[in-house]
Design a protein around this motif. Structure first.
Motif, short mmCIF file in Angstrom:
data_model
loop_
_atom_site.label_atom_id
_atom_site.label_comp_id
_atom_site.label_asym_id
_atom_site.label_seq_id
_atom_site.Cartn_x
_atom_site.Cartn_y
_atom_site.Cartn_z
N VAL A 75 4.49 -1.42 3.64
CA VAL A 75 3.06 -1.19 3.54
C VAL A 75 2.77 0.27 3.87
O VAL A 75 3.27 0.79 4.88
CB VAL A 75 2.28 -2.12 4.50
N GLU A 76 1.97 0.91 3.04
CA GLU A 76 1.61 2.30 3.27
C GLU A 76 0.94 2.45 4.64
O GLU A 76 0.06 1.67 5.01
CB GLU A 76 0.68 2.79 2.17
N GLY A 77 1.38 3.45 5.38
CA GLY A 77 0.82 3.69 6.70
C GLY A 77 1.44 2.86 7.81
O GLY A 77 1.21 3.12 8.99
N VAL A 78 2.21 1.84 7.43
CA VAL A 78 2.87 0.96 8.40
C VAL A 78 4.37 1.17 8.39
O VAL A 78 5.02 1.22 9.44
CB VAL A 78 2.53 -0.52 8.13
N HIS A 79 4.94 1.29 7.18
CA HIS A 79 6.38 1.47 7.01
C HIS A 79 6.65 2.81 6.33
O HIS A 79 5.83 3.32 5.57
CB HIS A 79 6.97 0.35 6.15
N ALA A 80 7.82 3.37 6.60
CA ALA A 80 8.20 4.65 6.02
C ALA A 80 9.64 4.61 5.55
O ALA A 80 10.49 3.93 6.15
CB ALA A 80 8.03 5.78 7.03
N THR A 81 9.92 5.35 4.50
CA THR A 81 11.28 5.53 4.00
C THR A 81 11.88 6.75 4.68
O THR A 81 11.32 7.85 4.62
CB THR A 81 11.28 5.73 2.48
N LEU A 82 13.03 6.55 5.31
CA LEU A 82 13.68 7.59 6.10
C LEU A 82 15.08 7.83 5.55
O LEU A 82 16.03 7.13 5.91
CB LEU A 82 13.74 7.17 7.58
N CYS A 230 11.55 1.49 7.52
CA CYS A 230 11.35 1.08 8.91
C CYS A 230 9.87 1.03 9.26
O CYS A 230 9.06 1.77 8.68
CB CYS A 230 12.00 2.10 9.85
N PRO A 231 9.49 0.22 10.25
CA PRO A 231 8.15 0.32 10.82
C PRO A 231 7.98 1.69 11.49
O PRO A 231 8.81 2.10 12.31
CB PRO A 231 8.10 -0.81 11.84
N MET A 232 6.90 2.38 11.16
CA MET A 232 6.73 3.75 11.65
C MET A 232 6.58 3.79 13.18
O MET A 232 7.12 4.68 13.83
CB MET A 232 5.54 4.40 10.96
N ASP A 233 5.84 2.83 13.73
CA ASP A 233 5.64 2.87 15.18
C ASP A 233 6.96 2.66 15.92
O ASP A 233 7.21 3.30 16.96
CB ASP A 233 4.59 1.84 15.62
N ARG A 234 7.82 1.81 15.40
CA ARG A 234 9.11 1.57 16.05
C ARG A 234 10.00 2.82 15.95
O ARG A 234 10.61 3.22 16.94
CB ARG A 234 9.81 0.39 15.38
N LEU A 249 16.83 8.53 13.17
CA LEU A 249 15.81 8.19 12.18
C LEU A 249 14.42 8.49 12.70
O LEU A 249 13.51 8.82 11.92
CB LEU A 249 15.93 6.72 11.78
N GLY A 250 14.21 8.40 14.01
CA GLY A 250 12.92 8.78 14.58
C GLY A 250 12.63 10.25 14.34
O GLY A 250 11.48 10.63 14.07
N ASP A 251 13.66 11.08 14.42
CA ASP A 251 13.47 12.50 14.16
C ASP A 251 13.19 12.76 12.68
O ASP A 251 12.41 13.66 12.34
CB ASP A 251 14.70 13.28 14.61
#
Length: 397
Positions: A75-82, A230-234, A249-251
């Motif tokens: 979901v846009e704004g919730v998950h991101a491709t890293l 991944c979930p962006m907040d995580r 991946l957080g970086d």
């Protein structure tokens, strides 16, 4: 200057599967679980020079991230491709390092070589893997995972392989994920040889920290880059605990939020990304996940039935057979060797893996990539001739 995509006319492009070329034969059919056979348009997209920081390329890369997020059910704004440069193992290690704290315990359902590799990656990253042994002839059951989690409250994550290409077995992330969610734990899913064909919906699995895949499996791009959705907040909250700048991946997420979604931390395989955009166009034109799974499933049906007609014995029972790779027992005849069979097939224009990872000797034949049921029929004729040449025709039965 804007770059075209090998003459492709966007999402409405007509899908016609073509064969890879080899210097030794006019037309080679690749039947491996990866790298897979690719379309001519995809290969042609590699034949240009691109600067990864060029402002024309940034939007293309940002769009790739959005498109694979959507395929993952993000979901846009919730998950991101890293993304990360490199093979699927790099993404698996990165996800373990990012989401599992040093010394943390993970449960690994172990029914194949890639689960064993996941355990080694975890161990060498300073995490503690706990094996859940499962026969490599069936998938792990949700109740087995639930019992293991109940018995060991110190386990924070289940790390599971979706499609084990050693045997061809497929595990069920929805069922296992439900057990993980009920236990209040987290899931890391190695979907390297599954993503894009086998279904997965990240928004329906909030327990999932990362679904991992690469450019050159079921999405039929060129090798060189892997992706975690991944979930962006995580991911943001775990930045800095990886113990590796490259594999954090957080970086990756923080860099994108700081510099823009079309930017990289380090030099990427930019031509492979450009070709991947073409592969995604072709994926959409074919009909997406459902259509790709249907083609691969028919490839498997034709190949398995034909192999059995040749006297070869599948490693898995039909009820447990996934659509990604067919594994066959090697014929027990004096004239048969795996390398001899591989070379005999190669002379006939068919390339398969020349190694196996099961306990008993097997043959591995992929059903994914830019190949069709007609290609499987060609391969079966070549297999019959190769078995005849090696004195193993119909003796495996």
């Amino acid at each position: 200057m804007r770059r075209g995509r090998g003459g492709l006319s966007g999402h409405g492009a007509r899908v016609q599967l073509g064969r890879a070329h080899s210097p030794k034969v006019a037309s080679m059919i690749f039947l491996t679980p990866g790298p897979v056979q690719t379309r001519p348009e995809t290969r042609a997209a590699m034949a240009i020079d691109i600067a990864p920081w060029d402002r024309d390329f940034g939007p293309e890369y940002a769009a790739i991230r959005e498109r694979v997020r959507d395929i993952a059910g993000g979901v846009e704004g919730v998950h991101a491709t890293l993304p990360l440069q490199g093979a699927g193992h790099f993404l698996v290690e990165a996800a373990i390092r990012t989401f599992v704290p040093p010394g943390g315990r993970i449960l690994v359902p172990s029914n194949g070589t890639y689960a064993d590799r996941m355990m080694r990656l975890a161990r060498e990253a300073g995490r503690e893997p706990v094996a859940l042994p499962v026969p490599d002839t069936r998938g792990v059951r949700a109740e087995e995972v639930a019992a293991a989690l109940e018995a060991d409250p110190g386990i924070s994550h289940v790390c599971m392989v979706y499609s084990e290409t050693g045997s061809g077995i497929v595990n069920d992330p929805a069922a296992v994920g439900a057990a993980v969610r009920a236990a209040g734990r987290r899931l890391i899913l190695d979907a390297v040889s599954a993503f894009g064909a086998l279904p997965f919906d990240l928004k329906a699995q909030p327990e999932c920290d990362a679904v991992l895949f690469t450019s050159n499996k079921c999405l039929e791009g060129m090798p060189g880059i892997g992706f975690a959705v991944c979930p962006m907040d995580r991911a943001r909250g775990q930045a800095g605990q990886a113990g590796s700048w490259c594999f954090d991946l957080g970086d990756v997420l923080k860099h994108a939020e700081r510099q823009g979604w079309g930017s990289f931390r380090f030099t990427p395989p930019v031509q492979a990304l450009h070709a991947f955009a073409v592969a995604l166009d072709l994926y959409a034109a074919e009909g997406g996940q459902a259509a790709r799974l249907a083609r691969y499933a028919e490839n498997m049906r034709v190949l398995r039935a034909g192999a059995e007609a040749l006297g070869l014995v599948p490693y898995l029972d039909a009820e447990h057979q996934g659509p990604i790779i067919l594994t066959l027992h090697q014929p027990e005849t004096p004239g048969f060797t795996l390398q001899g069979f591989v070379e005999a097939l190669k002379r006939r224009g068919v390339l398969i893996s020349n190694f196996f990872t099961t306990q008993s000797p097997t043959i591995r034949i992929g059903c994914i990539g830019a190949v069709t049921p007609d290609d499987m029929q060609v391969a079966l004729r070549a297999m019959g001739e190769a078995l005849e040449e090696l004195g193993a025709a119909r003796k495996a039965a």
